[in-house]
Design a protein around this motif. Structure first.
Motif, PDB file in Angstrom:
ATOM      1  N   UNK A 194       0.920  -1.223   0.111  1.00 21.28           N
ATOM      2  CA  UNK A 194      -0.027  -0.028   0.253  1.00 21.28           C
ATOM      3  C   UNK A 194       0.875   1.386   0.049  1.00 21.28           C
ATOM      4  N   UNK A 195       2.036   1.350   0.812  1.00 20.95           N
ATOM      5  CA  UNK A 195       2.839   2.461   1.045  1.00 20.95           C
ATOM      6  C   UNK A 195       3.540   2.653  -0.324  1.00 20.95           C
ATOM      7  N   UNK A 404      20.519  -6.557   3.465  1.00 22.50           N
ATOM      8  CA  UNK A 404      21.783  -6.042   2.636  1.00 22.50           C
ATOM      9  C   UNK A 404      21.730  -5.163   1.397  1.00 22.50           C
ATOM     10  N   UNK A 405      20.705  -5.970   0.634  1.00 24.75           N
ATOM     11  CA  UNK A 405      20.509  -5.259  -0.750  1.00 24.75           C
ATOM     12  C   UNK A 405      20.070  -3.673  -0.286  1.00 24.75           C
ATOM     13  N   UNK A 406      18.868  -3.566   0.479  1.00 25.64           N
ATOM     14  CA  UNK A 406      18.308  -2.525   0.632  1.00 25.64           C
ATOM     15  C   UNK A 406      18.974  -1.303   1.207  1.00 25.64           C
ATOM     16  N   UNK A 464      11.361  10.425 -10.451  1.00 28.33           N
ATOM     17  CA  UNK A 464      11.442   8.815 -10.549  1.00 28.33           C
ATOM     18  C   UNK A 464      12.325   8.161  -9.115  1.00 28.33           C
ATOM     19  N   UNK A 465      13.542   8.945  -9.228  1.00 32.88           N
ATOM     20  CA  UNK A 465      14.485   8.714  -8.138  1.00 32.88           C
ATOM     21  C   UNK A 465      14.280   8.924  -6.791  1.00 32.88           C
ATOM     22  N   UNK A 466      13.246  10.218  -6.573  1.00 33.50           N
ATOM     23  CA  UNK A 466      12.665  10.295  -5.277  1.00 33.50           C
ATOM     24  C   UNK A 466      11.732   9.363  -5.016  1.00 33.50           C
ATOM     25  N   UNK A 467      11.015   8.569  -6.083  1.00 34.45           N
ATOM     26  CA  UNK A 467      10.145   7.719  -5.446  1.00 34.45           C
ATOM     27  C   UNK A 467      10.675   6.409  -5.363  1.00 34.45           C
ATOM     28  N   UNK A 470      11.714   6.613  -1.554  1.00 32.40           N
ATOM     29  CA  UNK A 470      10.610   6.398  -0.674  1.00 32.40           C
ATOM     30  C   UNK A 470      10.590   4.671  -0.622  1.00 32.40           C
ATOM     31  N   UNK A 471      10.581   4.299  -1.855  1.00 35.56           N
ATOM     32  CA  UNK A 471      10.205   2.816  -1.885  1.00 35.56           C
ATOM     33  C   UNK A 471      11.250   2.011  -1.135  1.00 35.56           C
ATOM     34  N   UNK A 472      12.528   2.437  -1.269  1.00 37.35           N
ATOM     35  CA  UNK A 472      13.648   1.703  -0.687  1.00 37.35           C
ATOM     36  C   UNK A 472      13.393   1.736   0.821  1.00 37.35           C
ATOM     37  N   UNK A 473      12.985   3.097   1.250  1.00 37.67           N
ATOM     38  CA  UNK A 473      12.616   3.153   2.875  1.00 37.67           C
ATOM     39  C   UNK A 473      11.459   2.073   3.176  1.00 37.67           C
ATOM     40  N   UNK A 474      10.579   1.982   2.360  1.00 41.20           N
ATOM     41  CA  UNK A 474       9.531   0.985   2.891  1.00 41.20           C
ATOM     42  C   UNK A 474      10.020  -0.466   2.579  1.00 41.20           C
ATOM     43  N   UNK A 475      10.695  -0.706   1.504  1.00 43.96           N
ATOM     44  CA  UNK A 475      11.106  -2.217   1.502  1.00 43.96           C
ATOM     45  C   UNK A 475      12.196  -2.473   2.555  1.00 43.96           C
TER      46      UNK A 475
END
Length: 485
Positions: A194-195, A404-406, A464-467, A470-475
């Motif tokens: 959802x995030x 480790x990837x994130x 796109x990079x900002x997105x 944000x997705x990296x934070x969630x993941x």
């Protein structure tokens, strides 16, 4: 003579006991065994290029991790109405019911029985002759045909000598706990999905705004080129090229609009409602601060990640299933007992003690010949236990690699965003510069066109990079096991 007979009887009893012991020892020696290696739960002390700090963002509740009130409202709704999650909750309830069923299996079963029957037997049969004889002795005739009435209670109880039933019950408990962790893992993934969709929607809104801003710039440039043509300072080719660029971006706008519709509907599906507008504030998306995520130490994943804990409970259940399967080779002891009233006429049914019936039976049953079925069951149980070992180790390794990837992704995206931000500033300034140079006939129209195109692409890439940040934070939050608590 009597003494000799007793000695013979005693010797026979001893001989029978000795034979029974020999059979029992031989029986135990035939029970198969299979060595299964222990699970390996070793993980590195810390993540590569990161200090061993126990502060862990995965322990933070999701309502504290996310700051956007609109996003929090969406997640709250999904945790109540999401169909997949509700299906999973029913599976958890079913697993809990299995515990109740297994718990009852090692307790005595008591059943109530009431019956009535009618029977006519031949006079020259054993039963018929007995009835005729009783008629003469008692002076009362048996009813013909003969009826029979009975009421009573019967109990059966399998003695759990080898702890088979208790192990099966404990295995059911671990299966239930595994299903609970499976539900938690689904919640973690649901919150992250959802995030991610919400941030993707905000990024699309920003890209749509960028295209609108760029279209306004290109419209002004198109008017400028048309005036330049009228003044014989530009050609029809320049006009057509600018017109084509405007139409290209208008077309791209519709593509983004379709993406917005699809992402909105994906979110509506996740929160269990029909398609409608998703409330959001996208104006300050590009300025959204990126909070620091603390990964803690790898060993915390064993407790924080629901999928790892689920695999751990599955392994514990598999170990008990193996013990239960092995117990099938041992003798099974059962006690059966009954107590009730029985008579051929209801007026005698309550006459005691004549109408009282009772029974008590003790059984011992053990497989002796053709044990292929229980051997196959035992082999399958051991294979499933070994499979559960691999599943548990795989879950641990996967959890470590995801984190480790994130960690690497967050660091690289931070550097990439800083460079792209500088690129956007430089290309935005180049639009005004190229326009002024074109007006003074110092550059060709193609320079203006390329400056506008490159500035648009750089701004879109920045969003796109900002997105992605944000997705990296969630993941990362999901990889650390956050979101379910």
């Amino acid at each position: 003579m009597e003494r000799k007979r007793k000695m013979v009887t005693k010797m026979k009893h001893r001989k029978s006991l000795l034979i029974g012991m020999i059979v029992l020892v031989a029986f135990y020696s035939c029970v198969p065994t299979r060595e299964i290696r222990d699970e390996n739960i070793a993980v590195p002390d810390n993540y590569q290029n990161h200090s061993a700090d126990t502060v862990n963002t995965g322990l933070v509740e999701w309502k504290q991790f996310f700051k956007d009130s609109n996003l929090i409202a969406l997640i709250d709704t999904a945790l109540v109405k999401n169909q997949e999650l509700n299906i999973m909750l029913q599976r958890v309830d079913m697993a809990k019911n299995v515990i109740q069923a297994k718990k009852g299996e090692y307790l005595p079963f008591v059943n109530f029985q009431a019956a009535a029957e009618v029977e006519k037997v031949g006079e020259y049969t054993r039963n018929g002759a007995v009835e005729k004889n009783l008629e003469v002795k008692e002076g009362e005739e048996f009813p013909e045909p003969l009826t029979n009435y009975m009421v009573g209670a019967y109990a059966t109880w399998e003695l759990d000598v080898w702890k088979k039933l208790r192990n099966e019950k404990k295995a059911a408990v671990f299966e239930y706990l595994s299903s609970v962790e499976g539900k938690n893992f689904m919640v973690t993934n649901l919150v992250a999905e959802i995030a991610n969709s919400y941030y993707e929607l905000m990024a699309l809104d920003n890209q749509m705004a960028i295209i609108d801003q760029n279209l306004e710039i290109q419209q002004n440039a198109l008017q400028m080129v048309k005036l330049q043509k009228q003044a014989a300072r530009a050609t029809e080719l320049a006009v057509k090229r600018f017109q084509a660029e405007v139409m290209k971006n208008r077309s791209h706008k519709y593509e983004i609009q379709q993406q917005i519709v699809e992402v909105e509907n994906r979110l509506n599906f996740l929160i269990g409602r029909s398609p409608q507008h998703i409330q959001r504030e996208s104006d300050n998306f590009i300025d959204t601060p990126i909070d620091t995520v603390y990964a803690g130490i790898p060993s915390q994943l064993l407790q924080n990640r629901p999928d790892v804990r689920s695999a751990e409970f599955e392994l514990a259940a598999a170990k008990l299933d193996t013990k239960a399967a092995k117990a099938n080779f041992y003798p099974q002891f059962t006690i059966k007992a009954g107590l009730g009233l029985e008579a051929f006429d209801t007026k005698y049914l309550t006459t005691t003690p004549e109408s009282v019936l009772y029974s008590a039976i003790g059984d011992m049953v053990a497989p002796l010949i053709n044990r292929n079925a229980i051997k196959a069951q035992y082999k399958n149980a051991t294979a499933q236990q070994l499979q559960a070992v691999y599943e548990y180790e795989k879950a641990i390794l996967n959890a470590y690699i995801e984190v480790a990837n994130q960690l690497s992704n967050i660091e690289n995206l931070k550097k990439s965003y800083e460079l792209k931000d500088g690129q956007v500033q430089a290309l935005t300034e180049s639009i005004d510069l190229s326009t002024r140079l074109f007006q003074s006939a110092r550059v060709e129209y193609i320079e203006v066109l390329l400056a506008q195109r490159e500035a648009l692409e750089s701004r879109m890439e920045l969003v796109e990079t900002k997105k992605d940040q944000m997705l990296a934070q969630v993941n990362m939050y999901r990889a650390l096991g956050g979101g379910w608590n």
